[in-house]
Design an enzyme around this catalytic site. Structure first.
Site, PDB file in Angstrom:
ATOM      1  N   SER B  64       0.810  -1.222   0.000  1.00 29.00           N
ATOM      2  CA  SER B  64       0.000   0.000   0.000  1.00 29.00           C
ATOM      3  C   SER B  64       0.847   1.277   0.000  1.00 29.00           C
ATOM      4  O   SER B  64       0.338   2.355  -0.235  1.00 29.00           O
ATOM      5  CB  SER B  64      -0.940   0.008   1.207  1.00 29.00           C
ATOM      6  N   LYS B 101       1.048   4.353   6.968  1.00 27.60           N
ATOM      7  CA  LYS B 101       0.424   5.252   5.998  1.00 27.60           C
ATOM      8  C   LYS B 101       1.011   6.659   6.155  1.00 27.60           C
ATOM      9  O   LYS B 101       1.668   6.955   7.144  1.00 27.60           O
ATOM     10  CB  LYS B 101      -1.101   5.336   6.241  1.00 27.60           C
TER      11      LYS B 101
END
Lengths: 418, 143
Positions: B64, B101
């Site tokens: 990701s 993230k």
């Protein structure tokens, strides 16, 4: 100058370590078991609220654990030890005067600090929590014993961010009256029973006790406790812990052991572990005592120990194992169900000061290099190099059925994130 | 699985290689002109870790964050003592799950942004249990 001590104590330390790396455990009942998954040695507040006691055998609370879906962990001492040294490192940024009192407690000397002590204590708490993830309680007072009391209050109080400061407390007597005498530092269960027999129920009662009576009954240690409760400092910070006098590696077996082969494997394995510990501390041992014991509750009870003296002090695993095997030959008895075995190393000296015996023809330099190589390999891999004498299956091995990963010390067990 | 031992080899200790006592050069004549300029060797630990007590390593799974140069199986260096700022790459805990993230902090709104078009950003609702576990300071990527 007036003394000021802060006692910093990690909350439910082993459980908190597990929670740092497994955030799902927050707000859930969690317990950690002792070696061999025997007894409860740490509980989260949620587990305490369920009535799971400290030190109780796991099987006694099996129903509670199942009913409330309590998370259960085997102890992961490798992880706890690393997290402990991180906490202590953070604490030492707040004052150079620190005494590491146990794996999860430290006394800090804050004498002469001009700032607000409560604010400073709060800063300590926030920093340890942020840097390491471990929640701690802080209690401040003029003596170590009172700092313990303050910490006890911090833990009990509903305000989570409270840092009790008893240094200039005007209501010290009221505070002490709320603390049961068995919670006072240095008062053991037996002492507490004796004290209660004469009506000394609380820390306040103890602080008012007659000094001569205390001296007669409990000696100078008892007198110091009373003085400390009165705010007279008797214990200073101990920053240089006494040099290690002995080193012990002993464990209960996963299941009783009857064969001499298995007993030898276990002894060899503990000797090997002891060697690792010696080398890490840069020490060598002059004497090794091996002991074996059966359960105390069976018919064929047996306890015995055997001591071997090394020609010159050593931390070489091969030599340690040889001595351990010799001892087992001497100690082993047929038809005994052994429950535990251990290796105790004494007459410890610094590695650099090993006295060579005149007739010693071992190549010390070479064996030293071999040990270094083994230690270096074992620091990196999860299935360590072992001496053949330690056995391959190790069916006697302690159970760690539910141990979490060693997140901070093993490359192959790191925390995973997506 | 039981490991079977076919043969146990014993070490050959018959030959000894002892260092002879007189091999070092006798210090006579001029000292090395470089001796004065000696410095410590470069230490990657010191370069990557500013605060050892607060530094942890974690292993990445998934893709990701490939846009930020963070790949599957990479090693991340995390410093928990750093205060997270807008655009930092962080390890966050969202409802008990750990995730790496890029954090966006705009007034009171917090968003976690992936760096891969196959994933979508996640806005953190007020009532979600959320915590920044630590700030990522380096990626160690094996080639």
């Amino acid at each position: 100058m007036k003394e000021v001590f802060a006692l910093v104590d990690c909350n439910n330390f082993y459980v908190s370590c597990e929670r740092v790396f497994n955030p799902k455990l927050a707000h859930r009942p969690v317990v950690v078991l002792s070696n061999n998954d025997g007894c409860i040695v740490a509980r989260s507040n949620e587990a305490k609220a369920l009535g799971i006691g400290m030190g109780v055998p796991a099987f006694e609370v099996a129903d509670l654990i199942k009913k409330h879906n309590v998370e259960v962990f085997s102890s992961n001492y490798t992880l706890y030890d690393d997290m402990s040294s991180r906490v202590m490192e953070v604490l030492s940024t707040f004052t150079p005067d620190i005494e590491v009192y146990s794996i999860d407690e430290a006394f800090l000397n804050l004498a002469g600090f001009k700032c607000s002590l409560t604010d400073y204590g709060r800063k300590i708490r926030q920093t340890v929590k942020k840097w390491t993830g471990i929640p701690v309680s802080v209690g401040i007072a003029g003596t170590k014993t009172l700092a313990k009391v303050a910490n006890h209050i911090a833990k009990k109080s509903a305000r989570v961010d409270g840092v009790p400061d008893l240094t200039d407390s005007t209501n010290l007597e009221q505070v002490l009256a709320e603390v049961p005498v068995e919670k006072v530092w240095g008062v053991g269960i037996r002492t507490a029973i004796k004290l209660k027999r004469v009506g000394i129920e609380t820390a306040f009662d103890l602080s008012k006790a007659d000094i001569n009576w205390i001296r007669n009954r409990f000696g100078v240690v008892g007198v110091r406790t009373v003085y400390e409760l009165r705010g007279i400092c008797c214990y200073q910070l101990e920053q240089n812990p006494p040099a290690k006098k002995s080193l012990v590696v002993s464990r209960m077996f996963g299941k009783p052991v009857e064969s001499v082969e298995q007993l030898k494997e276990a002894a060899a394995s503990y000797a090997s572990r002891a060697g690792e510990k010696l080398r890490r501390a840069k020490l060598a041992a002059g004497l090794m005592t091996v002991f074996v014991t059966t359960s105390r509750f069976i018919k064929n009870k047996y306890f015995n120990s055997h001591t071997v003296e090394f020609e010159s002090a050593t931390n070489n695993t091969t030599e340690l194992i040889r001595a351990a095997l010799l001892s087992i030959d001497y100690l082993y008895r047929k038809n005994c169900q052994f429950k535990k075995c251990g290796v105790i190393l004494t007459a410890l000296v610094s590695e650099s000061r090993i006295q060579q015996s005149l007739f010693d023809n071992t190549d010390r330099e070479k064996s030293h290099r071999l040990m270094k190589a083994v230690d270096a390999v074992n620091a990196r891999v999860s299935s360590p190099l072992r001496w053949a004498a330690e056995g391959l299956c190790q069916s006697w091995q302690v159970k760690f059925n539910r141990r979490s990963c060693r997140y901070t010390t093993r490359w192959d067990e790191l925390l995973k994130v997506t | 699985m039981v490991t079977e031992v076919k043969k146990v080899h014993t070490p050959d200790l018959s030959v000894k290689h002892l260092q002879s006592l007189f091999v070092a050069a006798v210090p006579a004549g001029f000292p090395s002109p470089a001796a004065d300029y000696e410095e410590d060797k470069l230490d990657l630990n010191k370069h990557l870790i500013k605060n050892p007590a607060a530094t942890f390593f974690v292993r990445v799974t998934g893709d990701s964050m490939v846009g930020a140069g963070i790949h599957h199986e990479d090693l991340l260096v995390i410093d928990r003592s750093i205060e997270p700022k807008d655009k930092n790459v962080v390890i966050a805990v969202v409802a008990g799950e750990l995730t790496v993230k890029r954090i966006r902090i705009k007034s009171r709104k917090i968003t976690l942004e992936p760096e891969n078009l196959n994933y979508s950003a996640q806005e953190i609702a007020e009532d979600t249990e959320f915590e920044v576990w630590g700030v990522v300071t380096s990626v160690i990527h094996k080639l």
